[in-house]
Design an enzyme around this catalytic site. Structure first.
Site, short mmCIF file in Angstrom:
data_model
loop_
_atom_site.label_atom_id
_atom_site.label_comp_id
_atom_site.label_asym_id
_atom_site.label_seq_id
_atom_site.Cartn_x
_atom_site.Cartn_y
_atom_site.Cartn_z
N ASP A 1 1.20 -7.66 2.55
CA ASP A 1 1.27 -6.23 2.17
C ASP A 1 2.73 -5.78 1.98
O ASP A 1 3.27 -5.04 2.79
CB ASP A 1 0.57 -5.42 3.26
CG ASP A 1 0.29 -3.99 2.83
OD1 ASP A 1 0.87 -3.54 1.82
OD2 ASP A 1 -0.49 -3.30 3.51
N HIS B 1 0.82 -1.22 0.00
CA HIS B 1 0.00 0.00 0.00
C HIS B 1 0.85 1.27 0.00
O HIS B 1 0.34 2.34 -0.30
CB HIS B 1 -1.07 -0.02 1.11
CG HIS B 1 -0.61 0.34 2.49
ND1 HIS B 1 -0.31 -0.60 3.45
CD2 HIS B 1 -0.40 1.54 3.07
CE1 HIS B 1 0.05 0.01 4.56
NE2 HIS B 1 0.01 1.31 4.37
N SER C 1 4.03 2.39 8.43
CA SER C 1 3.84 1.38 7.39
C SER C 1 5.15 1.17 6.66
O SER C 1 5.82 2.12 6.29
CB SER C 1 2.79 1.86 6.39
OG SER C 1 1.55 1.46 6.85
N1 ARG Z 1 -4.85 0.60 7.77
C1 ARG Z 1 -3.58 0.69 7.10
C2 ARG Z 1 -3.05 2.13 7.14
O1 ARG Z 1 -3.55 2.92 7.87
C3 ARG Z 1 -3.65 0.16 5.71
C4 ARG Z 1 -4.38 1.01 4.73
C5 ARG Z 1 -4.34 0.49 3.32
N2 ARG Z 1 -5.26 -0.60 3.09
C6 ARG Z 1 -6.59 -0.48 2.87
N3 ARG Z 1 -7.32 -1.54 2.71
N4 ARG Z 1 -7.19 0.68 2.79
O2 ARG Z 1 -2.51 2.73 6.28
N1 GLU Z 2 -1.33 1.52 7.60
C1 GLU Z 2 -0.69 2.57 8.32
C2 GLU Z 2 0.29 3.37 7.47
O1 GLU Z 2 0.18 3.42 6.29
C3 GLU Z 2 -0.01 1.98 9.49
C4 GLU Z 2 -1.06 1.55 10.38
C5 GLU Z 2 -1.17 2.43 11.56
O2 GLU Z 2 -1.76 3.51 11.50
O3 GLU Z 2 -0.60 1.97 12.56
O4 GLU Z 2 1.15 4.05 7.93
#
Ligand code: ARG
Ligand code: GLU
Length: 739
Positions: free
Chosen positions: A223, A87, A651
């Site tokens: 991921d 991502h 991330s």
């Molecule tokens: N929750 C993770 C973050 O905050 C992953 C986000 C990307 N994935 C998604 N399905 N939207 O970035």
């Molecule tokens: N998915 C988040 C990012 O892109 C990390 C997840 C979180 O917020 O801990 O940085």
């Protein structure tokens, strides 16, 4: 065991201090020696602080990269190979994709270095050194100065501090405030601009579970993606050139094949974005009871409309998938955050902490500070809430109102710099519009417009509502729908062809047409009302809160001199450490910390856009063709969780074992614990990582990119340790409730 867990839980829950637990905290690498080394080693770490951060010799920090400024990545070979999340590399992977060569769908693997793909604009930034420059930054600053006076002295000081550094042309120095402006640290950085895409799994692996599984444990997402840094022939940063060569890093992370088990030491090294650990209770209450619910409700409304259309039409689904994911990501996070703040009684904890603070604070300041906070948060509430409404509605979720700002920027260029201003800026706006219309459906947007303007019109105070909306609400019961209909029928901005025709007129003609457009007019009207009634008072009150927060932070540190406090995240390099740990999300449920490929197969829904599994992966699972990547139980691990304190920006951060090897790749947190940005709780805050062995398995067995594996250094730290050191059969569990 059960008793131990119960003691742990009750102690954790009744603890009211906001000092760090093992697991809590995002620490500055250069302070590990004085603050954390002892604790880290008692938790099982075999490294010294100097192995993690050193300016004199190569250390772990030399393998850690700020990826494009928004994610983290790490070097995993002597040839500059870099690992980050799928991502995080999504935009790059998408930009190399076409209908014939859809890399999001099919994945991409460069089989030779010649096949690696350049990404203009993407940078990889290393931190060369970190210095505490507080004394110089605050020289001449006195108590009782106005904020403006204070800031202007600091700004001058920082300029002087920067001049003290002798830098190479590819280096830079940035200075950031810490502890709400009580301390300043300088970071010398080296930035590489030739960063190429090496590999990415298909979305069915890299985004497996998509939005349904986002923020969720048990998780089965691979991921990850791979990039490589290229340097000039002298190994120094250079702009993209076919003559550039793979960068030879000062350090790269070996990768452990031994995997993890519960209670293993873990360290996360990266660039966490923003946290708010030291807010007064009144601020947490406002977030929890006022601001979060409003934002959740707005996004909920928009997402429901988009979802309906996405389910009806495959083309719409593809067009809106990425936008939907972006809006849904924080929508879901806020819901989890609110739930977690309640379940851990964040307000009760803050109240206890504040009582303790007032009791221990020697001066009268403690109490008056909290009173001042109460007043300040009370004063800001109305504008803060309306500001969130405006930003969520008029800027983020109604696409037409967002895009008209781009077209409007042409008008301001024209007004300021005449035809030249307009013409110079036109290509950028056209570029933006090309991207915008590719994924735009006016009928969906119109429905969102009607629903969200109605929400604004009925919830915002009269003085914040633009006349156009007021008139609509008075016109008829169906007023907002009628207004939406009228604007979307009359505006040119929903139609790429019509907009292009306008933009191709002379600047004077174009500006006249734009200024007469219905969407433009509403945009201007709403924004100027916002600026005069919300933006100004908000920033005045916010400045006051910031300055109270600075004094509060300083006071907290002085009031509890024996405790150590970590600074809130601010996108600078941090280390966080904890253990591999399961958790209890709710009554009678216990989650174990590792998931396996078997779980991917359990979730498999043929042809589903979130849970489909490719034939190749099904076959590898069927034949158990796991090579050296299976766990001792014969299964391939996919993800694991730990008690490391992470946030957005982490991330792509490496999860590192006790010896300095890569064991995983951070990419998310568990839903029940997303309130860790405000109120970390060791009982339910967990970060989610892809197991390094799943990454290797996919690269090797799935993609057949064994040449990449050959570049890496695979190690067996646990096996080796068993030979050289005798470790006790039952590992001692770190008593993390005891500090
Ligand atoms: N929750 C993770 C973050 O905050 C992953 C986000 C990307 N994935 C998604 N399905 N939207 O970035
Ligand atoms: N998915 C988040 C990012 O892109 C990390 C997840 C979180 O917020 O801990 O940085």
């Amino acid at each position: 065991m059960k008793i131990v867990k119960n003691i742990f839980l009750s102690l954790a829950l009744c603890s009211f201090s906001i000092i760090s637990f093992a697991g809590e905290g995002m620490w500055l690498p250069l302070l590990l020696k004085s603050l954390n080394e002892g604790e880290m080693q008692s938790m099982g770490m075999k490294l010294s602080a100097e192995d993690i951060y050193s300016v004199n010799k190569s250390s772990l920090k030399d393998a850690i990269v700020h990826f494009g400024g928004f994610c983290t990545s790490e070097i995993i070979s002597s040839e500059g190979l870099m690992l980050t999340n799928h991502h995080c590399g999504y935009g790059q992977i998408q930009s190399h994709s076409s209908i014939d060569n859809n890399m999001l769908k099919n994945g991409f693997w460069a089989m030779t270095k010649e096949e690696e793909l350049a990404n203009p604009g993407l940078f990889a930034r290393f931190i060369n050194r970190i210095d505490d420059v507080t004394e110089m930054a605050l020289a001449g600053v006195k108590e009782g100065m106005s904020d403006k006076e204070r800031q202007s002295i600091i700004d001058k000081n920082l300029e002087a501090v920067k001049k003290n550094y002798t830098l190479e042309e590819f280096q830079d120095v940035m200075i950031r405030p810490f502890y709400n402006g009580n301390q300043y640290f300088a970071f010398v950085t080296t930035t590489f601009n030739d960063v190429r895409l090496v590999g990415a799994p298909p979305e069915s692996i890299g985004k497996f579970g998509s939005d349904t599984d986002n923020w969720v444990w048990p998780r089965h997402t691979g991921d990850f993606s791979l990039f490589r840094i290229y340097a000039g022939p002298d190994n120094k940063p250079a702009d993209y050139s076919a003559d550039n060569v793979p960068y030879k890093p000062k350090h790269f992370l070996p990768i452990s094949l031994d995997g993890v088990e519960e209670d293993d030491f873990t360290l996360i090294f990266g660039f966490p974005g923003r946290t708010n650990q030291y807010l007064p209770g009144v601020a947490v209450e406002q977030t929890m009871n006022t601001l979060n619910p409003a934002k959740i409700k707005i996004r909920d409304t928009a997402l429901k409309i988009i979802d309906k259309y996405m389910r009806e039409d495959e083309e719409v689904r593809i067009q809106y998938a990425s936008k939907f994911a972006r809006v849904a990501n924080y929508w879901k996070k806020w819901i989890g955050e609110n739930q977690g703040l309640k379940s851990t009684d964040a307000l009760g904890r803050k109240a206890k902490f504040e009582a303790d603070f007032v009791k221990n604070n020697e001066s009268e300041n403690g109490k008056s500070l909290l009173t001042a906070f109460n007043k300040a948060y009370n004063d800001i509430e109305e504008v803060a809430l309306t500001r969130d409404y405006y930003q969520e509605i008029a800027i983020r979720n109604i696409e037409l109102l967002n895009m008209q700002r781009a077209i409007r920027s042409l008008v301001s260029r024209y007004d300021e710099n005449g035809e030249k201003g307009y013409t110079d800026f036109l290509p950028r706006v056209k570029g933006y519009l090309d991207g915008f219309y590719k994924n735009y459906q006016p009928k969906i947007d119109q429905e969102v417009f009607a629903a969200l303007t109605e929400m604004y019109g009925s919830e915002a105070k009269e003085m914040y509502i633009p006349k156009t909306l007021k008139t609509a609400s008075m016109a008829s019961k169906e007023g907002y729908r009628a207004l939406a209909d009228q604007i979307y029928t009359n505006t040119l901005f929903t139609d790429h062809v019509k907009v292009t025709e306008v933009l191709d007129l002379t600047p004077e003609q174009a500006v006249a047409k734009i200024k007469n457009d219905a969407a433009y007019k509403l945009g201007v009207e709403w924004e100027s009302l916002y600026n005069s009634t919300i933006a100004d008072p908000y920033s005045r009150q916010k400045n006051e809160i910031d300055s109270l927060q600075r004094i509060y932070m300083q006071s907290i540190i002085e009031t509890f001199p024996k405790q150590k406090f970590y600074p809130d995240a601010n996108s600078t390099m941090r280390v966080t450490y904890g253990q591999v740990k399961g958790y209890r999300p709710k009554d009678a449920v216990h989650y174990t910390p590792v998931t396996y490929l078997d779980g991917v197969i359990e979730k498999y829904v043929p042809d589903d856009y979130e849970f489909d599994v490719s034939d190749k992966l099904l076959q590898l699972h069927r034949t158990k063709d796991y090579g050296q990547y299976a766990d001792t139980n014969g299964k391939v691990p996919v993800c694991f969780i730990g008690s490391n304190h992470t946030t957005g920006g982490n991330s792509g951060s490496p999860a590192i074992d006790a010896h300095g090897n890569l064991i995983g790749l951070n990419f998310d947190r568990v839903w029940e614990g997303t309130m860790s940005d405000i109120n970390y709780d060791p009982s339910i805050c967990r970060n989610i990582m892809v197991d390094a062995r799943y990454i290797l398995f996919i690269v090797d067995k799935y993609a057949g990119a064994g040449h990449l594996i050959d570049e890496m250094k695979l190690v067996h730290p646990k096996k080796d340790m068993k030979v050289t050191e005798t470790i006790p059969k039952k590992k001692k569990t770190w008593k993390w409730w005891k500090r």
